[in-house]
Design a protein around this motif. Structure first.
Motif, PDB file in Angstrom:
ATOM      1  N   HIS A   1      12.226  80.839  84.396  1.00 19.60           N
ATOM      2  CA  HIS A   1      10.985  80.583  85.133  1.00 19.60           C
ATOM      3  C   HIS A   1      10.678  79.094  85.179  1.00 19.60           C
ATOM      4  O   HIS A   1      10.221  78.569  86.208  1.00 19.60           O
ATOM      5  CB  HIS A   1       9.826  81.332  84.455  1.00 19.60           C
ATOM      6  CG  HIS A   1       9.491  82.619  85.133  1.00 19.60           C
ATOM      7  ND1 HIS A   1      10.413  83.376  85.817  1.00 19.60           N
ATOM      8  CD2 HIS A   1       8.309  83.293  85.236  1.00 19.60           C
ATOM      9  CE1 HIS A   1       9.828  84.453  86.302  1.00 19.60           C
ATOM     10  NE2 HIS A   1       8.546  84.424  85.976  1.00 19.60           N
TER      11      HIS A   1
ATOM     12  N   GLN B   1      12.665  77.390  87.864  1.00 22.13           N
ATOM     13  CA  GLN B   1      12.129  77.585  89.210  1.00 22.13           C
ATOM     14  C   GLN B   1      10.946  76.660  89.483  1.00 22.13           C
ATOM     15  O   GLN B   1      10.817  76.100  90.575  1.00 22.13           O
ATOM     16  CB  GLN B   1      11.755  79.054  89.402  1.00 22.13           C
ATOM     17  CG  GLN B   1      12.993  79.942  89.467  1.00 22.13           C
ATOM     18  CD  GLN B   1      12.744  81.422  89.365  1.00 22.13           C
ATOM     19  OE1 GLN B   1      13.700  82.196  89.320  1.00 22.13           O
ATOM     20  NE2 GLN B   1      11.508  81.854  89.325  1.00 22.13           N
ATOM     21  N   VAL B   2      10.075  76.485  88.494  1.00 20.49           N
ATOM     22  CA  VAL B   2       8.942  75.575  88.665  1.00 20.49           C
ATOM     23  C   VAL B   2       9.423  74.143  88.877  1.00 20.49           C
ATOM     24  O   VAL B   2       8.963  73.443  89.785  1.00 20.49           O
ATOM     25  CB  VAL B   2       8.002  75.641  87.440  1.00 20.49           C
ATOM     26  CG1 VAL B   2       6.902  74.587  87.553  1.00 20.49           C
ATOM     27  CG2 VAL B   2       7.370  77.013  87.307  1.00 20.49           C
TER      28      VAL B   2
ATOM     29  N   GLY C   1       9.523  89.409  87.883  1.00 23.47           N
ATOM     30  CA  GLY C   1       8.810  88.244  87.374  1.00 23.47           C
ATOM     31  C   GLY C   1       8.805  87.095  88.361  1.00 23.47           C
ATOM     32  O   GLY C   1       7.823  86.349  88.471  1.00 23.47           O
ATOM     33  N   SER C   2       9.898  86.945  89.123  1.00 24.11           N
ATOM     34  CA  SER C   2       9.944  85.901  90.150  1.00 24.11           C
ATOM     35  C   SER C   2       9.001  86.241  91.301  1.00 24.11           C
ATOM     36  O   SER C   2       8.317  85.358  91.837  1.00 24.11           O
ATOM     37  CB  SER C   2      11.375  85.738  90.681  1.00 24.11           C
ATOM     38  OG  SER C   2      12.229  85.238  89.670  1.00 24.11           O
TER      39      SER C   2
ATOM     40  N   ASN D   1       6.272  87.907  91.104  1.00 21.87           N
ATOM     41  CA  ASN D   1       4.920  87.645  90.602  1.00 21.87           C
ATOM     42  C   ASN D   1       4.638  86.142  90.559  1.00 21.87           C
ATOM     43  O   ASN D   1       3.567  85.673  90.972  1.00 21.87           O
ATOM     44  CB  ASN D   1       4.765  88.257  89.213  1.00 21.87           C
ATOM     45  CG  ASN D   1       3.323  88.371  88.790  1.00 21.87           C
ATOM     46  OD1 ASN D   1       2.500  88.921  89.516  1.00 21.87           O
ATOM     47  ND2 ASN D   1       3.008  87.853  87.619  1.00 21.87           N
ATOM     48  N   GLN D   2       5.599  85.363  90.062  1.00 23.25           N
ATOM     49  CA  GLN D   2       5.450  83.905  89.990  1.00 23.25           C
ATOM     50  C   GLN D   2       5.251  83.311  91.377  1.00 23.25           C
ATOM     51  O   GLN D   2       4.355  82.486  91.602  1.00 23.25           O
ATOM     52  CB  GLN D   2       6.681  83.294  89.319  1.00 23.25           C
ATOM     53  CG  GLN D   2       6.599  81.788  89.108  1.00 23.25           C
ATOM     54  CD  GLN D   2       7.931  81.196  88.664  1.00 23.25           C
ATOM     55  OE1 GLN D   2       8.966  81.465  89.268  1.00 23.25           O
ATOM     56  NE2 GLN D   2       7.912  80.407  87.597  1.00 23.25           N
TER      57      GLN D   2
ATOM     58  N   ALA E   1       1.266  82.773  90.810  1.00 24.56           N
ATOM     59  CA  ALA E   1       1.173  81.510  90.062  1.00 24.56           C
ATOM     60  C   ALA E   1       1.332  80.295  90.973  1.00 24.56           C
ATOM     61  O   ALA E   1       0.616  79.302  90.827  1.00 24.56           O
ATOM     62  CB  ALA E   1       2.222  81.483  88.952  1.00 24.56           C
TER      63      ALA E   1
END
Length: 426
Positions: free
Chosen positions: A88, A91-92, A114-115, A117-118, A122
């Motif tokens: 994660h 990716q940020v 999770g990606s 959702n991110q 986020a």
């Protein structure tokens, strides 16, 4: 060695590593230190000004981490890499170099929950807007391109369903749009697929999964292919414009085909701070040494288990690209001829309740939220990893209510099949 290019297994053991010059230690030492002594004031100034390479502070770089970075870059065929604290975090850091508030990026719908959702939630706080496209409809990527599009993000093998993505086709869309293609290669690992060979400009991994392989260390990595011209059209000012914090250096001009990896380190990692622990880097390096052996066993076991499930009366369907009947089998033959990976899903005729019940009855499979371990793992995505999605989104991402995800380990395949057989029978 001679001038011949080392093979994959040789690189997995040796790339980036040398015996320690001080002690002679053959294994890469764990440099468990926060900071490093400068030779003198001029040396310190040159390091801080990007006029020389070297170690300053472990948040920015560390010798143990550097070996890991060089090794993964070699395995992926990239020019440079940056290790960070998690997938994660990778990716940020990647998207921070590419996107300004109000910009868009296109992402495949079939992604790790999770990606999704991110990207959906986020990243909104950064002003980054995701536009979804369907890897089964390449034209949907073309339709999604706007003047605000800055990159395209896909997975080589999609989590959880194990579908194979046509990287070359989407790369063509990215080239036409003048944007880089990012490929998450976590489920394939470079042993099965090297996305850079098929047109990817940036590769990311959760090192936690197959590269580390033992479920003991979290990490992520960014690999720069060195293939994208960051000065084109002024779209990427982080790389093409003078950086005031580095006395006006233009990263693209100064660092050429590894400028993106440098930007991720000196603009992303430096300021956001998701540094990888040197101890975790050491553990992941040790795991990578056996990557070729493990991945082949993972794939061989996965195919055997998928074939068993495909013939079981309680199973409605199996989504595994290694099966000749699977819709992604031709893509698997093209992109991953050594094996279609070890993570796949299957649907049970009993629906949601049957999926939950099966997970509870398995004995050898561990019920947990991870993939890529030496141990075989199981989860019911609709109630866990993809539970934040609505029902329609769960189905689109391959995590419908009747779906169970398996990550096949390196145990004896007969034991894995026997465990599934008793759980299905119960």
């Amino acid at each position: 060695m001679s001038d011949r290019l080392p093979g994959f297994s040789t690189l997995a053991v040796h790339a980036g590593a040398q015996p320690d010059p001080t002690t002679g230690a053959r294994a890469t030492p764990i440099y468990q230190t926060t900071s490093f002594v400068f030779n003198d004031a001029d040396h310190a100034a040159s390091l801080f000004g990007l006029q020389a390479f070297g170690n300053i502070y472990t948040r920015i770089g560390n010798p143990t981490n550097a070996v890991l970075e060089e090794r993964v870059a070699a395995l992926e065929g990239g020019t440079a890499a940056l290790a960070v604290a998690s997938g994660h975090a990778a990716q940020v850091v990647v998207l921070q170099q590419l996107l300004q508030p109000g910009d868009e990026f296109i992402a495949a719908r079939k992604l790790y929950g999770g990606s999704i959702n991110q990207f959906t939630h986020a990243f909104k706080s950064f002003g980054w807007n995701v536009v979804w496209a369907d890897t089964d409809d390449i034209a949907s990527f073309e339709r999604a391109v706007t003047p605000r599009t800055k990159t395209i993000f896909i997975e080589s093998i999609a989590n959880p369903g194990g579908s194979i993505t046509d990287i070359e086709a989407i790369s063509t869309v990215a080239r036409k749009a003048g944007v880089p293609l990012i490929v998450d290669n976590t489920l394939a690992s470079p042993y099965l697929i090297r996305p850079i060979d098929h047109g990817a400009d940036i590769v990311v991994h959760s090192l936690t999964k197959f590269l580390g392989g033992h479920g003991n260390s979290i990490g992520g990595i960014i690999v720069d292919a060195g293939t994208f011209d960051w000065s084109t059209g002024g779209k990427y000012p982080m790389l093409s414009e003078p950086r005031p914090e580095y006395h006006g250096i233009r990263l693209q001009e100064t660092f050429g085909n590894f400028a993106f990896a440098i930007a991720c380190r000196v603009l992303g990692l430096r300021d956001l701070g998701p540094a990888l622990s040197p101890f975790n880097a050491f553990m992941i390096l040790t795991g990578i040494e056996t990557l070729p052996l493990r991945m082949q066993k993972h794939c061989d076991n996965a195919k055997a288990v998928a074939e068993f499930l495909a013939g079981h009366p309680a199973v409605a369907s199996v989504s595994y690209a290694g099966l000749a009947s699977d819709k992604y089998n031709q893509l698997a033959r093209k992109y991953a001829p050594k094996g279609a990976g070890a993570v796949f899903t299957f649907s049970l005729k009993g629906g949601y309740d049957a999926g939950v019940s099966l997970v509870e009855k398995l004995q050898l499979f561990s019920h947990l939220a991870n993939v890529g371990d030496t141990r075989s793992l199981v989860i019911h995505p609709a109630s866990t990893t993809h539970s934040q999605l609505d029902d329609a989104a769960k189905v689109r991402s391959g995590a419908g209510p009747d779906v169970v995800r398996l990550s096949i380990g390196i145990e004896d395949k007969e034991d894995l099949i026997a465990d599934l057989e008793q759980a299905l029978g119960a």
